[in-house]
Design a protein around this motif. Structure first.
Motif, mmCIF file in Angstrom:
data_model
loop_
_atom_site.group_PDB
_atom_site.id
_atom_site.type_symbol
_atom_site.label_atom_id
_atom_site.label_comp_id
_atom_site.label_asym_id
_atom_site.label_seq_id
_atom_site.Cartn_x
_atom_site.Cartn_y
_atom_site.Cartn_z
ATOM 1 N N GLY A 13 -34.303 43.047 4.978
ATOM 2 C CA GLY A 13 -35.523 43.009 4.194
ATOM 3 C C GLY A 13 -35.811 41.626 3.695
ATOM 4 O O GLY A 13 -35.553 40.636 4.349
ATOM 5 N N ILE A 14 -36.302 41.532 2.443
ATOM 6 C CA ILE A 14 -36.719 40.246 1.899
ATOM 7 C C ILE A 14 -35.549 39.283 1.816
ATOM 8 O O ILE A 14 -35.695 38.088 1.992
ATOM 9 N N THR A 15 -34.342 39.814 1.546
ATOM 10 C CA THR A 15 -33.192 38.928 1.459
ATOM 11 C C THR A 15 -32.637 38.589 2.819
ATOM 12 O O THR A 15 -31.910 37.638 2.969
ATOM 13 N N GLY A 16 -32.937 39.390 3.798
ATOM 14 C CA GLY A 16 -32.565 39.072 5.168
ATOM 15 C C GLY A 16 -31.079 39.178 5.433
ATOM 16 O O GLY A 16 -30.310 39.613 4.608
ATOM 17 N N LEU B 99 -26.665 51.855 -5.395
ATOM 18 C CA LEU B 99 -25.843 52.658 -6.277
ATOM 19 C C LEU B 99 -25.416 51.829 -7.472
ATOM 20 O O LEU B 99 -25.295 50.599 -7.400
ATOM 21 N N GLU B 100 -25.185 52.496 -8.580
ATOM 22 C CA GLU B 100 -24.808 51.785 -9.795
ATOM 23 C C GLU B 100 -23.489 51.043 -9.575
ATOM 24 O O GLU B 100 -22.537 51.584 -9.017
ATOM 25 N N GLY B 101 -23.452 49.810 -10.015
ATOM 26 C CA GLY B 101 -22.277 48.960 -9.841
ATOM 27 C C GLY B 101 -22.307 48.125 -8.578
ATOM 28 O O GLY B 101 -21.465 47.249 -8.401
ATOM 29 N N GLU B 102 -23.282 48.382 -7.690
ATOM 30 C CA GLU B 102 -23.401 47.577 -6.477
ATOM 31 C C GLU B 102 -23.846 46.163 -6.831
ATOM 32 O O GLU B 102 -24.552 45.934 -7.802
ATOM 33 N N ARG B 103 -23.460 45.219 -5.998
ATOM 34 C CA ARG B 103 -23.777 43.819 -6.261
ATOM 35 C C ARG B 103 -24.165 43.110 -4.970
ATOM 36 O O ARG B 103 -23.819 43.555 -3.878
ATOM 37 N N ARG B 104 -24.849 42.020 -5.121
ATOM 38 C CA ARG B 104 -25.205 41.194 -3.975
ATOM 39 C C ARG B 104 -25.449 39.776 -4.453
ATOM 40 O O ARG B 104 -25.709 39.522 -5.642
ATOM 41 N N TYR B 105 -25.376 38.817 -3.515
ATOM 42 C CA TYR B 105 -25.686 37.424 -3.812
ATOM 43 C C TYR B 105 -27.199 37.224 -3.702
ATOM 44 O O TYR B 105 -27.822 37.630 -2.716
ATOM 45 N N MET B 106 -27.777 36.593 -4.706
ATOM 46 C CA MET B 106 -29.191 36.229 -4.633
ATOM 47 C C MET B 106 -29.359 34.778 -4.213
ATOM 48 O O MET B 106 -30.395 34.410 -3.666
ATOM 49 N N ALA B 107 -28.366 33.952 -4.473
ATOM 50 C CA ALA B 107 -28.411 32.540 -4.061
ATOM 51 C C ALA B 107 -26.979 32.047 -3.946
ATOM 52 O O ALA B 107 -26.129 32.364 -4.771
ATOM 53 N N PHE B 108 -26.740 31.260 -2.918
ATOM 54 C CA PHE B 108 -25.397 30.690 -2.702
ATOM 55 C C PHE B 108 -25.612 29.371 -1.974
ATOM 56 O O PHE B 108 -25.917 29.338 -0.793
ATOM 57 N N ASN B 109 -25.508 28.261 -2.712
ATOM 58 C CA ASN B 109 -25.730 26.963 -2.082
ATOM 59 C C ASN B 109 -24.762 25.931 -2.638
ATOM 60 O O ASN B 109 -23.748 26.282 -3.244
ATOM 61 N N MET B 110 -25.081 24.660 -2.430
ATOM 62 C CA MET B 110 -24.161 23.589 -2.806
ATOM 63 C C MET B 110 -24.062 23.391 -4.310
ATOM 64 O O MET B 110 -23.132 22.740 -4.787
ATOM 65 N N PHE B 111 -25.023 23.937 -5.069
ATOM 66 C CA PHE B 111 -24.989 23.773 -6.523
ATOM 67 C C PHE B 111 -24.220 24.903 -7.194
ATOM 68 O O PHE B 111 -23.476 24.686 -8.139
ATOM 69 N N GLY B 112 -24.437 26.134 -6.718
ATOM 70 C CA GLY B 112 -23.795 27.253 -7.370
ATOM 71 C C GLY B 112 -24.144 28.578 -6.727
ATOM 72 O O GLY B 112 -24.706 28.638 -5.629
ATOM 73 N N ILE B 113 -23.828 29.646 -7.464
ATOM 74 C CA ILE B 113 -24.001 31.000 -6.968
ATOM 75 C C ILE B 113 -24.728 31.823 -8.011
ATOM 76 O O ILE B 113 -24.445 31.699 -9.210
ATOM 77 N N ILE B 114 -25.645 32.652 -7.566
ATOM 78 C CA ILE B 114 -26.274 33.651 -8.427
ATOM 79 C C ILE B 114 -26.033 35.008 -7.774
ATOM 80 O O ILE B 114 -26.355 35.193 -6.603
ATOM 81 N N THR C 229 -35.273 40.277 -7.491
ATOM 82 C CA THR C 229 -34.875 40.478 -6.096
ATOM 83 C C THR C 229 -34.595 39.179 -5.360
ATOM 84 O O THR C 229 -34.080 39.210 -4.240
ATOM 85 N N MET C 230 -34.968 38.059 -5.942
ATOM 86 C CA MET C 230 -34.721 36.776 -5.277
ATOM 87 C C MET C 230 -34.482 35.699 -6.323
ATOM 88 O O MET C 230 -34.943 35.813 -7.474
ATOM 89 N N ALA C 231 -33.763 34.658 -5.934
ATOM 90 C CA ALA C 231 -33.444 33.574 -6.862
ATOM 91 C C ALA C 231 -33.107 32.328 -6.073
ATOM 92 O O ALA C 231 -32.821 32.372 -4.872
ATOM 93 N N SER C 232 -33.158 31.202 -6.774
ATOM 94 C CA SER C 232 -32.776 29.923 -6.185
ATOM 95 C C SER C 232 -32.215 29.061 -7.302
ATOM 96 O O SER C 232 -32.648 29.150 -8.456
#
Length: 895
Positions: free
Chosen positions: A412-415, A450-465, A498-501
């Protein structure tokens, strides 16, 4: 031979141990005072005070190091894990009722072998301390353990003198003892200074240990038999030993107060040093000609240049004599390069690697799990099965442990960042550096995690969200690789972003319209005081990262019916792509300063003052072409720097875009910002945009082939890119059937770039590739210098690059001279950057008795450099005359 030893008072009197961090940036010592000392290894900082760690309560007996962490253990029965980057304590790994004598990491740092004052060995999964495998077989207390470099085998010794060799990949599924060497080492007490160390050669082909007659026995792993012995140099018990990084030398230390360095080729002692006290610890520097020693007085000794590399080989490098001769021709350049490197050239990269390897969200008891004296054994076969499934400790075994979960990842949007090859479909929109939720409740429309599920919204050279779904709200966590300037933080998210940078100064979040928030579940002290209920518009939210800049936080609602489709941020702008076909640009303060139309955008990425936008120019072709184009834009001036087609192979798709951050920034202490656009596709090929400053002349050059790399390394793995540092791909390694990394967060690996040239398995092919890659990077630096009018700032960097390229070209000239390929020699010489380098080429040709070629090389020097030097001399003289005239004029004016 002059002995250059720097002596430091480190610990109280008694047994003291020592180890280098795997990157060579620090020495770690542990002693009888229960303290750990961490010393900076830069010679310019060798007199600085160490960092002292006091988490142990009793004497420290063992230190084991790996890329992301180092582990320590001692008589207090604890194994502690510390972070390499900050030296901060991370967690307790083991609590034992008996002292711990030895530790050993496996090759990827996911397991650690522990030898306590018991007759069993425990192997513990670092990421999950509940996974413990117990190996039984010793009849007396275990003294030492050591994984082989490939972790296929492990060797242990006991106080009764026996050595046991363990097959860690046995067909039975559990480790098995495949050979015992009874009475091979000297019997000793459990707390004796003699460590009965097993030292592995770097290639894993040999191992050695101290025999009973003060000799070192060297065994082959082919048949587990002795090949030779190193003897007649020690006259008392050998305490421990270490193999040099390139396998050419073994350093041994003994109760006779001597340090002996043995040449493994000639099987003889070549250097001997006698200390005032018995040596108890020894370690080789991973990259330099240097030894670290500790003695029973608690002292640390840094022995610089123990090997005379003018007559013997460097202990950390493998090079032919011809290459060594060439290095002398560039002694000055090498010194300058080392100086730059010692001044912090790799600090940012190593800091990134070490920080990102930590996971702050492992849901386990930070105090560890106590191992009682009885030590109930865990079923060996089941645990080793888990190790095989979850070999890197990154949580990939979760799918088999919980088969009821759905593992399909929706594009989807996160690809999808990377994944197995699929039948070609139309290029999906994606957010670089993001993943999707693994599980979705399909009974809810639209499907929700589901409750407690997680995902990365951003992962680059500066940091992680990353975000954790909690039903009525989510928890957003923001973490940084370099925490010297920013601290990690988290907040409650009622929007379900749903998205971040994330960039160096701020983070931006966005969500499409139509999401619902429950007013009654917002707390009174929530940072966002607005409390709208019901259907909400699409939202963009910016948070500054500077502690003093909280008043710069801002939120913008988009017009009704217009949704954010992609979001990114750089140092000067927030860029949002919307469903209306608009690209909206905001300043960091939230001011709208530009808007333009660009339809069908697939992905965006930003860095510095640049933004890269990839968009579709029509649908997917019948022949499998995606018909993608790109635009590179300066967000400060709104100028289009470059645009063109995005070259993708048929039936492939784009999986990631981003920017490189070159080491020019590091070497010049953040003086220069040099960024280069990158793309990564479903064939695992990374390409860079060459000549991006020359409009209409840019093209994409492949610099990394993931399939070829995995095949060369003989691994079943894929690479999920995070960024690029000059000549290294920063990535997460994904194994198994997973399309993207999950939790706990796997460490970031740095993989050396190699352009997919022909004959990369030969020396000539490797040198050709290295020269092409160095020339590519240098050309980019040169064009950036011209485009930004910073030629003076780049001068030293470009000069150093020219010298490095010339060294590579001269090695290729050597190979061409050996095979008498005259035209190739001349072609290579024509690419040299200095007359001094041509002189070196003449010497090489003369050495191979190619007098005719040597004469032609002299002609090349005259034609290419003599006129240039004359013009340079005239220009310099003219400038001096002009300055003299100005000086005379100024004196007249003052008069």
């Amino acid at each position: 031979m002059t002995i250059n030893v720097l002596r430091k008072e480190a610990h109280s009197e008694g047994f003291t141990t020592v180890a280098y961090k795997t990157d060579g940036t620090a020495i770690i010592t542990g002693g009888q005072d229960s303290k750990l000392h961490v010393y900076n290894t830069l010679r310019s900082q060798r007199n600085t005070e160490p960092k002292i760690l006091d988490e142990h309560t009793e004497p420290v007996c063992a230190i084991a190091t790996h890329r992301a962490n180092f582990a320590t253990a001692g008589e207090d029965g604890t194994v502690l894990i510390f972070r390499n980057s900050t030296n901060d304590f991370e967690k307790f790994l083991v609590r034992s009722t008996t002292p711990i004598r030895s530790l050993s990491f496996n090759n990827n740092g996911t397991r650690i072998a522990v030898a306590t004052d018991e007759n069993v060995i425990r192997i513990i999964l670092v990421r999950d301390i509940s996974k413990v495998v117990t190996l039984s077989g010793h009849t007396t207390l275990v003294k030492s353990v050591a994984f082989s470099p490939t972790s296929d085998h492990m060797i242990s010794t006991d106080i009764g003198g026996d050595i046991k060799i363990w097959d860690m990949n046995h067909s039975s599924g559990a480790p098995q003892c495949v050979k015992t060497l009874p009475g091979a080492v000297r019997k000793c007490a459990s707390d004796a200074d003699v460590m009965n160390t097993i030292a592995w050669s770097p290639d894993g082909a040999y191992f050695c240990f101290a025999g009973k007659e003060h000799e070192i026995c060297v065994y082959s792993t082919k048949d587990w038999t002795q090949k030779y012995a190193l003897e007649f140099a020690h006259f008392n018990d050998i305490i421990t030993m270490a193999w040099s990084p390139n396998g050419s030398y073994i350093a041994s230390v003994g109760k006779d107060r001597t340090v002996v360095i043995w040449d493994t080729t000639n099987q003889s002692d070549v250097v001997k040093y006698e200390n005032t006290d018995a040596i108890s610890g020894v370690a080789w520097h991973p990259q330099e000609n240097e030894l670290a020693l500790t003695d029973l007085k608690g002292q640390l000794l840094m022995w610089y240049d123990p090997i005379n590399i003018s007559t013997m080989g460097h202990p950390a490098k493998k090079a032919t004599q011809e290459v060594d001769d060439l290095e002398h021709l560039f002694e000055e350049s090498s010194t300058q390069q080392a100086s730059l490197s010692n001044n912090g050239g790799s600090t940012r990269q190593e800091s990134l690697l070490d920080n990102v390897a930590q996971d702050h969200d492992i849901e386990e008891d930070e105090e560890g799990e106590e191992l009682d004296d009885e030590g109930e054994d865990v079923d060996m076969a089941s645990d080793m099965g888990d190790f095989v499934i979850d070999d890197d400790g990154a949580g990939y075994a979760e799918e088999q442990q919980q088969p009821q979960r759905q593992t399909t990842i929706r594009n989807g949007i996160t690809g999808r960042a990377i994944g197995p090859q699929h039948k070609i479909t139309e290029q999906a929109t994606f957010q670089p550096g993001s993943t999707t939720f693994r599980t979705m409740d399909t009974a809810v429309q639209p499907p929700t995690p589901l409750e407690g599920e997680r995902r990365y919204m951003a992962f680059n050279m500066f940091g992680i969200i990353y975000t954790i779904y909690q039903g009525a709200h989510s928890i957003v966590n923001v973490e940084f690789h370099d925490q010297a300037h920013n601290r990690n933080f988290h907040f409650t998210d009622y929007y379900h972003y749903t998205m971040a940078s994330i960039g160096p100064d701020g983070a931006v979040f966005a969500v499409e319209g139509g999401k619902r928030r429950k007013k009654e579940e917002k707390s009174n002290d929530d940072e966002d005081s607005r409390e709208p209920a019901g259907v909400t518009p699409s939202v963009i939210h910016y948070r500054p990262l500077m502690n003093w800049a909280n008043n710069l936080e801002w939120t913008i609602d988009l017009p009704e019916g217009e949704n954010v489709k992609s979001i990114t941020i750089n140092e000067s702008a927030v860029i949002a792509v919307t469903s209306a076909g608009y690209v909206r640009m905001f300043t960091i303060s939230g001011l709208q300063n530009h808007i333009f139309r660009l339809e069908n955008i697939v992905a965006t990425a930003a860095h510095g003052n640049l933004v890269l936008l990839v968009y579709k120019n029509g649908g997917t072709g019948l022949n499998g072409e995606q018909n993608l184009e790109f635009m590179l834009m300066d967000t400060t001036t709104q100028d289009i720097i470059q645009r063109g087609n995005l070259p993708l192979q048929k039936s492939s798709h784009l999986t990631w875009i981003g920017f490189s951050e070159t080491s020019v920034r590091q070497k010049l202490k953040n003086l220069l910002d040099v960024f280069q656009a990158l793309m990564y596709d479903s064939n695992y090929v990374l390409s860079i945009l060459h000549r991006q400053r020359s409009f209409g002349q840019s093209y994409w050059i492949p610099v990394f082939d993931g399939k070829l790399t995995a095949k060369t390394l003989e691994r079943q793995e894929r690479y999920w890119p995070v960024g690029m540092l000059r000549d290294r791909l920063m990535c997460l390694i994904v194994r198994g059937t997973n399309d993207a990394p999950y939790f706990p967060r796997p460490p970031v690996d740095d993989i050396e770039l190699h352009m997919p040239v022909i004959n990369l398995d030969t020396e000539a092919g490797q040198l050709e590739e290295a020269h092409m890659r160095m020339r590519l990077i240098s050309n980019h630096d040169r064009t950036e210098a011209i485009a930004t009018n910073q030629q003076d700032e780049y001068y030293d960097v470009l000069k150093e690059a020219d010298a490095d390229m010339d060294k590579t070209l001269l090695r290729l000239i050597q190979i061409a001279c050996r095979t008498d390929k005259e035209q190739r020699i001349l072609d290579l010489a024509a690419a040299l950057h200095s007359s001094r380098s041509v002189d070196a080429a003449v010497k090489v040709a003369t050495h191979f008795k190619l007098s005719n070629v040597a004469e032609k090389l002299v002609q090349i020097k005259e034609e290419k450099f003599m006129m240039h030097d004359e013009m340079l001399s005239l220009s310099k003289r003219s400038m001096e005359l002009d300055l003299d005239d100005e000086s005379i004029s100024s004196k007249r004016i003052r008069y």
